[in-house]
Design a protein around this motif. Structure first.
Motif, PDB file in Angstrom:
ATOM      1  N   ILE A  94       0.771  -1.206  -0.045  1.00  0.00           N
ATOM      2  CA  ILE A  94       0.059   0.181  -0.022  1.00  0.00           C
ATOM      3  C   ILE A  94       0.902   1.202   0.073  1.00  0.00           C
ATOM      4  N   PHE A  95       0.616   2.009  -0.933  1.00  0.00           N
ATOM      5  CA  PHE A  95       1.466   3.280  -1.070  1.00  0.00           C
ATOM      6  C   PHE A  95       0.552   4.480  -0.640  1.00  0.00           C
ATOM      7  N   GLY A  96       1.002   5.332   0.571  1.00  0.00           N
ATOM      8  CA  GLY A  96       0.389   6.203   0.951  1.00  0.00           C
ATOM      9  C   GLY A  96       1.507   7.429   1.267  1.00  0.00           C
ATOM     10  N   ARG A  97       0.947   8.629   1.297  1.00  0.00           N
ATOM     11  CA  ARG A  97       1.627   9.913   1.521  1.00  0.00           C
ATOM     12  C   ARG A  97       1.593  10.206   3.269  1.00  0.00           C
ATOM     13  N   LEU A  98       0.909   9.556   3.991  1.00  0.00           N
ATOM     14  CA  LEU A  98       0.686  10.009   5.522  1.00  0.00           C
ATOM     15  C   LEU A  98       1.929   9.349   6.108  1.00  0.00           C
ATOM     16  N   ASP A  99       2.365   9.718   7.096  1.00  0.00           N
ATOM     17  CA  ASP A  99       3.564   9.498   8.125  1.00  0.00           C
ATOM     18  C   ASP A  99       2.986   8.276   8.791  1.00  0.00           C
ATOM     19  N   ILE A 100       1.932   8.315   9.452  1.00  0.00           N
ATOM     20  CA  ILE A 100       1.366   7.208  10.232  1.00  0.00           C
ATOM     21  C   ILE A 100       0.456   6.114   9.377  1.00  0.00           C
ATOM     22  N   ILE A 101       0.141   4.933   9.682  1.00  0.00           N
ATOM     23  CA  ILE A 101      -0.590   3.900   8.896  1.00  0.00           C
ATOM     24  C   ILE A 101      -2.046   4.158   9.338  1.00  0.00           C
ATOM     25  N   ARG A 102      -2.726   4.237   8.520  1.00  0.00           N
ATOM     26  CA  ARG A 102      -4.079   4.553   8.692  1.00  0.00           C
ATOM     27  C   ARG A 102      -4.789   3.483   9.268  1.00  0.00           C
ATOM     28  N   LEU A 103      -5.842   3.790   9.957  1.00  0.00           N
ATOM     29  CA  LEU A 103      -6.536   2.619  10.565  1.00  0.00           C
ATOM     30  C   LEU A 103      -7.229   1.589   9.710  1.00  0.00           C
ATOM     31  N   ARG A 104      -7.796   2.097   8.504  1.00  0.00           N
ATOM     32  CA  ARG A 104      -8.190   1.331   7.657  1.00  0.00           C
ATOM     33  C   ARG A 104      -7.196   0.157   6.980  1.00  0.00           C
ATOM     34  N   TYR A 105      -5.951   0.559   6.827  1.00  0.00           N
ATOM     35  CA  TYR A 105      -4.880  -0.347   6.511  1.00  0.00           C
ATOM     36  C   TYR A 105      -4.648  -1.532   7.704  1.00  0.00           C
ATOM     37  N   LEU A 106      -4.765  -0.999   8.761  1.00  0.00           N
ATOM     38  CA  LEU A 106      -4.662  -2.159   9.953  1.00  0.00           C
ATOM     39  C   LEU A 106      -5.959  -2.987  10.132  1.00  0.00           C
ATOM     40  N   THR A 107      -7.112  -2.377   9.743  1.00  0.00           N
ATOM     41  CA  THR A 107      -8.385  -3.397   9.819  1.00  0.00           C
ATOM     42  C   THR A 107      -8.111  -4.223   8.405  1.00  0.00           C
ATOM     43  N   VAL A 108      -8.059  -3.755   7.421  1.00  0.00           N
ATOM     44  CA  VAL A 108      -7.745  -4.899   6.321  1.00  0.00           C
ATOM     45  C   VAL A 108      -6.612  -5.880   6.453  1.00  0.00           C
ATOM     46  N   GLY A 109      -5.662  -5.285   7.314  1.00  0.00           N
ATOM     47  CA  GLY A 109      -4.426  -6.386   7.649  1.00  0.00           C
ATOM     48  C   GLY A 109      -4.839  -7.202   8.469  1.00  0.00           C
ATOM     49  N   TRP A 110      -5.828  -6.860   9.620  1.00  0.00           N
ATOM     50  CA  TRP A 110      -6.467  -7.861  10.588  1.00  0.00           C
ATOM     51  C   TRP A 110      -7.384  -8.788   9.801  1.00  0.00           C
ATOM     52  N   GLU A 111      -8.185  -8.543   9.173  1.00  0.00           N
ATOM     53  CA  GLU A 111      -9.231  -9.177   8.293  1.00  0.00           C
ATOM     54  C   GLU A 111      -8.198 -10.469   7.345  1.00  0.00           C
ATOM     55  N   PHE A 112      -7.250 -10.023   6.902  1.00  0.00           N
ATOM     56  CA  PHE A 112      -6.599 -11.171   5.984  1.00  0.00           C
ATOM     57  C   PHE A 112      -5.308 -11.524   6.424  1.00  0.00           C
ATOM     58  N   ARG A 113      -5.284 -11.165   7.673  1.00  0.00           N
ATOM     59  CA  ARG A 113      -3.737 -11.688   8.447  1.00  0.00           C
ATOM     60  C   ARG A 113      -3.434 -13.142   8.034  1.00  0.00           C
ATOM     61  N   GLU A 114      -4.421 -13.900   7.962  1.00  0.00           N
ATOM     62  CA  GLU A 114      -4.060 -15.476   7.654  1.00  0.00           C
ATOM     63  C   GLU A 114      -3.703 -15.940   5.954  1.00  0.00           C
ATOM     64  N   ARG A 115      -3.998 -14.766   5.238  1.00  0.00           N
ATOM     65  CA  ARG A 115      -3.744 -15.104   3.837  1.00  0.00           C
ATOM     66  C   ARG A 115      -3.053 -14.111   3.154  1.00  0.00           C
ATOM     67  N   ALA A 116      -2.722 -12.913   3.771  1.00  0.00           N
ATOM     68  CA  ALA A 116      -1.988 -11.820   3.272  1.00  0.00           C
ATOM     69  C   ALA A 116      -1.078 -11.044   4.262  1.00  0.00           C
ATOM     70  N   VAL A 117      -0.053 -10.685   3.721  1.00  0.00           N
ATOM     71  CA  VAL A 117       1.007  -9.758   4.627  1.00  0.00           C
ATOM     72  C   VAL A 117       1.025  -8.368   3.836  1.00  0.00           C
ATOM     73  N   ILE A 118       0.775  -7.414   4.712  1.00  0.00           N
ATOM     74  CA  ILE A 118       0.518  -6.023   4.090  1.00  0.00           C
ATOM     75  C   ILE A 118       1.827  -5.420   4.498  1.00  0.00           C
ATOM     76  N   GLY A 119       2.334  -4.434   3.402  1.00  0.00           N
ATOM     77  CA  GLY A 119       3.331  -3.739   3.693  1.00  0.00           C
ATOM     78  C   GLY A 119       2.830  -2.232   3.304  1.00  0.00           C
ATOM     79  N   TYR A 120       3.440  -1.161   4.032  1.00  0.00           N
ATOM     80  CA  TYR A 120       3.002   0.319   3.671  1.00  0.00           C
ATOM     81  C   TYR A 120       4.289   0.931   3.235  1.00  0.00           C
ATOM     82  N   VAL A 121       4.093   1.599   2.030  1.00  0.00           N
ATOM     83  CA  VAL A 121       5.244   2.439   1.573  1.00  0.00           C
ATOM     84  C   VAL A 121       4.702   4.016   1.738  1.00  0.00           C
ATOM     85  N   GLN A 122       5.826   4.650   2.444  1.00  0.00           N
ATOM     86  CA  GLN A 122       5.402   5.974   2.657  1.00  0.00           C
ATOM     87  C   GLN A 122       6.096   6.698   1.421  1.00  0.00           C
TER      88      GLN A 122
END
Length: 803
Positions: free
Chosen positions: A271-299
């Motif tokens: 996920i490419f974003g402009r904010l310094d913090i990781i948005r909550l929606r990225y955390l919730t999508v990571g929580w839902e798919f944590r068994e099948r996907a690994v989420i990375g954030y690129v500032q």
């Protein structure tokens, strides 16, 4: 009169609400510079001392209320600041304000006053549409246990405990409403609990005051401990409770390791974003798919991420999501928007949450990739490559992965290509190899599965295995393609059926990590709820729990060692009727066309194969006795064990051929297959001879025990086979043939010698039961290794019929 009464009541209520309390520091007995921990310590000590249920003093209730008011004032930073500067102690709504004092039997002057006017006074919490927001989202203890706990495995929940007579609950209602508006669209569950009605749930969670905020993740409640609530503090609380590496920060330094980690059977999402913090929606999508996907954030505005943006042509003006499978150079899906909404991210990941060639690593993966379909005409196939967790097996997996990519356009919704690790899915593989048609060595073989229901499946092994050599790879691919198309577009039944248990979860946490996580949870709870006065009992409880856990772990370890010891000496044998019996652990192969060369023709010098003849009906009775007789020789590396199914025409034809080759001169043999049941053949592939055992041909009955190396032994070896072959132990079915053979080949003297030993068989009137067929096998095997059994030499091993 009634209007005047109402005014009087409201006046009393205002006076009570605006009542001033005396110096809170003197009430709690602390100095003005006391920190939060000192305030809590003093409060808990005094609250225990003046609790109305424990202190019989008539002033206990008023003193207890005064202590609570002082504590609430000092725990509110703003009210404490006002008191320190102005001395004002007017009550103000506070998040940690109200205790449920009704349980203490305290006198409430407003109950009688309001009842006199025929009305029920309560705070009315309103939602935007006019409905009661707390009541609208209210849940019960039953719904919490049956639904919310399960949902929290993929959806984080925020739960607010409230009460009707709670000024602070009314005060935070706008904040709760705003939290609801912000969190629900990003997959947060929002719920409320009436603490006075759901006492059991409040007790289970550990709620002592209202309002009380709890975040639920994977069934575990996390408590909000701040003295007051606000949007900022609540969002910080929510963010802090997600696992630290749920969404990883990715830069140029760790990009390769991040995208190349798909061997854990999970897809990669950037996920490419402009904010310094990781948005909550990225955390919730990571929580839902944590068994099948690994989420990375690129500032994107960092200097060490410019090459990543350039590599995947990502614009720095919009947020972008990329999904990667095994190929780290090309994403399989992408989306770019000014503000990535949660439903869009969820749909993209959901549609690409499995690798091109995923591994059957758990039951949930198996259910998703190989769903149940009971109708044969609509059956869905799962093509499974059997491998081991070994780099040498990577070429086989890579070849099937390339084939799956090229075949994805065809019947993608009905065919999935997968692989498994044989050493990790042992029970599953045992179920697939129980049938007689399974290959001797299942590595690099493909099995095609069709799940009829949750536990029953039909399957077929791909003939010839999965070859990766250039000259054989095309043939394997064509064979697989033909088999899949044949099974998809015809009603042809699959040859084998078995019952499988739940797959082993390769991603499950071990007992050590579960204990550590539990201890961390206990530590968090103790830090928030236990004072120094309670420390000794808490430590005592903790030590007791640790002792019980350690004892349980030691006991389970000892039980596992015993199970492994038993498993090494036993295994479960399933016959064709589905009956399960416990057998000694001895690998018994089936002698057929595919295994003929390995079991006979290609045997090394000094090696032999023992083959028992049986049919489907007698196999379940004879196999245990065959195992028992062969068990002492299980560690002999020169021996292999097998059985020959005489119901197969090719097997019976092969047996007849080697009998003919062992005769002094060719002749036609009329063999009754039923008479051959229980025969055991010792095949010496290198020296081209075999020895025979049958209950009706006990060699020891002839009294022939020559000394090894004598001429007498060689002479008996020449005569003994001819006398033996004339018996019905080889399957000859007519007595006339037996008489002719005896007269023509044995001679009068030899015939008399044999006849003198016939009474041994006459005791049973030539009738043997299946249970008696292998009774003398152990003694015969002793003579076999002594070299005193008769050897039937042949010039060559015949080809297997039909090959």
């Amino acid at each position: 009169m009634q209007g005047g009464g109402v005014c009087f009541v409201l006046l009393i209520l205002c006076v009570c609400i605006s009542a001033r309390i005396r110096d809170p520091y003197s009430i709690l007995g602390i100095h003005r510079k006391a920190d939060t921990q000192e305030i809590k310590k003093s409060y808990k000590k005094l609250a225990k001392e003046w609790h109305p249920d424990k202190n019989p003093s008539p002033d206990a209730s008023s003193k207890f209320i005064e202590i609570n008011q002082a504590y609430e004032l000092l725990m509110d930073p703003e009210r404490r600041r006002i008191f320190d500067t102005t001395g004002q102690t007017d009550d103000q709504p506070n998040f940690r304000k109200t205790y449920d004092y009704s349980s203490y039997g305290r006198f409430d002057p407003f109950d009688n006053i309001f009842s006199n006017f025929g009305g029920n006074f309560h705070f009315n919490f309103k939602h935007g549409d006019g409905t009661n927001i707390y009541m609208k989202q209210s849940i019960t203890f039953k719904s919490y246990q049956n639904s919310i706990v399960h949902l929290s495995k993929k959806q984080p929940y925020l739960i607010l405990f409230y009460a009707v007579w709670c000024v602070a609950c009314a005060h935070i209602e706008p904040i709760w409403k705003r939290l609801n508006e912000e969190l629900e669209p990003i997959n947060f569950g929002m719920a409320t609990v009436h603490a006075e009605r759901e006492v059991e749930l409040a007790k289970k969670i550990g709620v002592k005051t209202v309002p009380y905020l709890v975040m639920l993740l994977d069934g575990h409640p996390y408590h909000y401990t701040e003295p007051s609530v606000s949007m900022v503090s609540s969002v910080d609380f929510i963010r802090s409770k997600f696992p630290n590496r749920l969404v990883q920060r990715v830069t140029e330094g760790n990009l390769e390791s991040f995208l190349g980690g798909w061997l854990d059977n999970k897809v990669r999402v950037l996920i490419f974003g402009r904010l310094d913090i990781i948005r909550l929606r990225y955390l919730t999508v990571g929580w839902e798919f944590r068994e099948r996907a690994v989420i990375g954030y690129v500032q994107m505005d960092r200097a060490d991420t410019d090459t990543i943006r350039a590599r995947y042509s990502v614009s720095n003006k919009v947020d972008t999501l990329l999904v990667f499978h095994e190929d780290m150079h090309t994403p399989v899906a992408s989306v770019a928007m000014t503000d990535l909404p949660y439903p869009t991210m969820r749909d993209i990941i959901e549609g690409n949450k499995f690798l091109v060639l995923p591994r059957l690593s758990s039951q949930s993966v198996f259910d998703a990739l190989c769903p149940v379909e009971s109708v044969r005409s609509r059956r869905r196939l799962c093509v499974v490559l059997v491998t081991q967790d070994d780099p040498s097996h990577d070429p086989s997996r890579a070849a099937l992965r390339e084939y799956a990519i090229s075949d994805q356009a065809r019947e993608r919704d009905r065919v999935r290509y997968t692989y498994l690790f044989r050493e990790k899915q042992v029970e599953f593989m045992n179920a697939l190899t129980a049938a007689s048609g399974s290959p001797l060595e299942t590595n690099h073989h493909i099995v095609i599965l069709w799940r009829k229901d949750q536990n029953h499946l039909k399957y077929e092994w791909l003939e010839g295995g999965w070859e990766v050599e250039p000259d054989k790879q095309n043939a394997s691919q064509e064979s697989l393609r033909a088999a899949v198309q044949r099974l998809l577009h015809s009603n042809e039944p699959m040859p084998y059926e078995t019952v499988v248990q739940e797959l082993f979860d390769e991603h499950a946490q071990g007992i050590v990590w579960r204990i550590i996580n539990k201890l961390v949870s206990v530590q968090d709870y103790l830090r928030d709820n236990v004072t120094e006065d309670d420390l000794l009992p808490a430590v005592s409880i903790l030590v007791t729990v640790l002792f019980i856990v350690a004892g349980g772990y030691i006991m389970s370890y000892l039980v596992r060692l015993e199970e492994e010891r038993v498993a090494k000496s036993n295994f479960t044998y399933v016959d064709q009727t589905g009956k399960m019996t416990l057998q000694p652990q001895l690998r018994v192969h089936e002698l057929r066309g595919e295994t003929y060369n390995g079991l006979v023709r290609m045997l090394k010098p000094g090696c032999r194969t023992l083959v028992m003849l049986c049919d489907s009906e007698s196999k379940s009775k004879l196999m245990p006795k065959f195992h028992t007789a062969c068990w002492p020789y299980r560690k002999n590396k020169t021996l292999m064990f097998a059985f020959l199914n005489i119901e197969r025409a090719s097997a019976m034809e092969w047996y007849k051929r080697i009998l003919v080759l062992g005769l002094p001169e060719p002749r036609d043999l009329n063999i009754n297959p039923k008479n051959t049941i229980g025969t055991v053949i010792s095949l010496n592939g290198h020296r081209k001879y075999y020895c025979l055992f049958h209950a009706k041909h006990p060699e020891g009955a002839y009294g022939l025990h020559p000394v090894p190396g004598t001429a007498e032994k060689e002479g008996l070896r020449r005569r003994h086979p001819r006398s033996g072959i004339s018996g019905d132990f080889m399957g000859f079915s007519d007595n006339e043939s037996e008489s002719e053979a005896s007269d023509a080949e044995v001679g009068d003297k030899k015939k008399d010698s044999i006849s003198s030993n016939r009474p041994l068989l006459n005791y049973y009137s030539n009738i043997l039961f299946e249970e008696q067929l292998l009774e003398g096998l152990s003694n015969w095997m002793d003579r076999l290794f002594e070299g005193s059994t008769v050897r039937y030499h042949i010039n060559y091993w015949p080809d297997w019929p039909g090959k």
